[in-house]
Write a protein that holds these residues in place. Structure first.
Motif, PDB file in Angstrom:
ATOM      1  N   MET A  68      39.474  40.460  35.684  1.00  0.00           N
ATOM      2  CA  MET A  68      39.027  41.772  35.228  1.00  0.00           C
ATOM      3  C   MET A  68      40.222  42.624  34.814  1.00  0.00           C
ATOM      4  O   MET A  68      41.191  42.723  35.552  1.00  0.00           O
ATOM      5  CB  MET A  68      38.264  42.458  36.357  1.00  0.00           C
ATOM      6  N   GLU A  69      40.168  43.191  33.633  1.00  0.00           N
ATOM      7  CA  GLU A  69      41.287  44.022  33.169  1.00  0.00           C
ATOM      8  C   GLU A  69      40.896  45.475  32.975  1.00  0.00           C
ATOM      9  O   GLU A  69      41.575  46.370  33.434  1.00  0.00           O
ATOM     10  CB  GLU A  69      41.837  43.450  31.862  1.00  0.00           C
ATOM     11  N   GLU A  70      39.799  45.705  32.253  1.00  0.00           N
ATOM     12  CA  GLU A  70      39.407  47.081  31.951  1.00  0.00           C
ATOM     13  C   GLU A  70      37.893  47.222  31.968  1.00  0.00           C
ATOM     14  O   GLU A  70      37.182  46.330  31.505  1.00  0.00           O
ATOM     15  CB  GLU A  70      39.945  47.456  30.562  1.00  0.00           C
ATOM     16  N   VAL A  71      37.436  48.317  32.510  1.00  0.00           N
ATOM     17  CA  VAL A  71      35.991  48.608  32.537  1.00  0.00           C
ATOM     18  C   VAL A  71      35.819  50.037  32.040  1.00  0.00           C
ATOM     19  O   VAL A  71      36.593  50.917  32.418  1.00  0.00           O
ATOM     20  CB  VAL A  71      35.441  48.499  33.984  1.00  0.00           C
TER      21      VAL A  71
END
Lengths: 121, 121
Positions: A68-71
């Motif tokens: 997961m990098e960006e939400v």
């Protein structure tokens, strides 16, 4: 520069930003900079988003398409942009809906590596 | 134009897009357009994201900052952009990580009202 100064720096640079936090998956912020006139319950938001982020992390792990990098989550009044820092912490930027999303994302990405290093010290 | 033709249209316009779906919170797609060479398990992705979206909707409802409009989740290899259509359905765009995120978001927003009308018929 301290955590708070860096967070303040981000909030001041992004049109429409109302706050920024570094927090853990336990829902407890390490540090935060929230504009004084913000009526949002930031503590509730932190707890709810921490729970959500754990769920997103679980989903991402199941799908095996990288970490997961960006939400980002946009609602009628608020946009929340989140960048994962490491296995324990993430960076959150809160902005009004028509805030400068592009610049916000860019500054989170740019600052993430600095925060990562600071968290290791 | 059918659902699938519209989805295909979006996928073809966005650099790096690999698929688009209209689906319900039950994890079952109404229609989809996935590029033939995509190795991703789209069915698993649909089910997992439907569960996640329900969780995000719940969080957004608790925080009372307006209804859920757009969600994007970026991982090491994949970017997923989601736009809520109504209480039952949402629109999903799948793209490689360096795909044209801005255009993807724009086209989802642009097409959302058309899909909403089609879903009411």
């Amino acid at each position: 520069m301290s955590f708070r100064e860096r967070l303040k720096n981000i909030v001041e640079q992004v049109d429409g930003a109302i706050g920024a936090l570094i927090m853990g998956y336990d829902g407890i912020p390490i540090d935060e900079c929230i504009l004084p006139d913000v009526s949002l319950d930031v503590q509730l938001l932190a707890v709810e988003y921490a729970t959500l982020l754990k769920e997103i992390k679980r989903t991402v792990d199941v799908l095996k398409t990288g970490g997961m990098e960006e939400v980002s989550i946009s609602t009628g009044e608020l946009r929340v942009v989140i960048r994962a820092l490491n296995e324990e912490f993430f960076l959150v930027l809160l902005m009004v809906k028509d805030g400068n999303f592009g610049l916000g994302r860019y500054l989170l990405r740019l600052n993430a590596s600095v925060f990562r290093e600071m968290l290791q010290d």
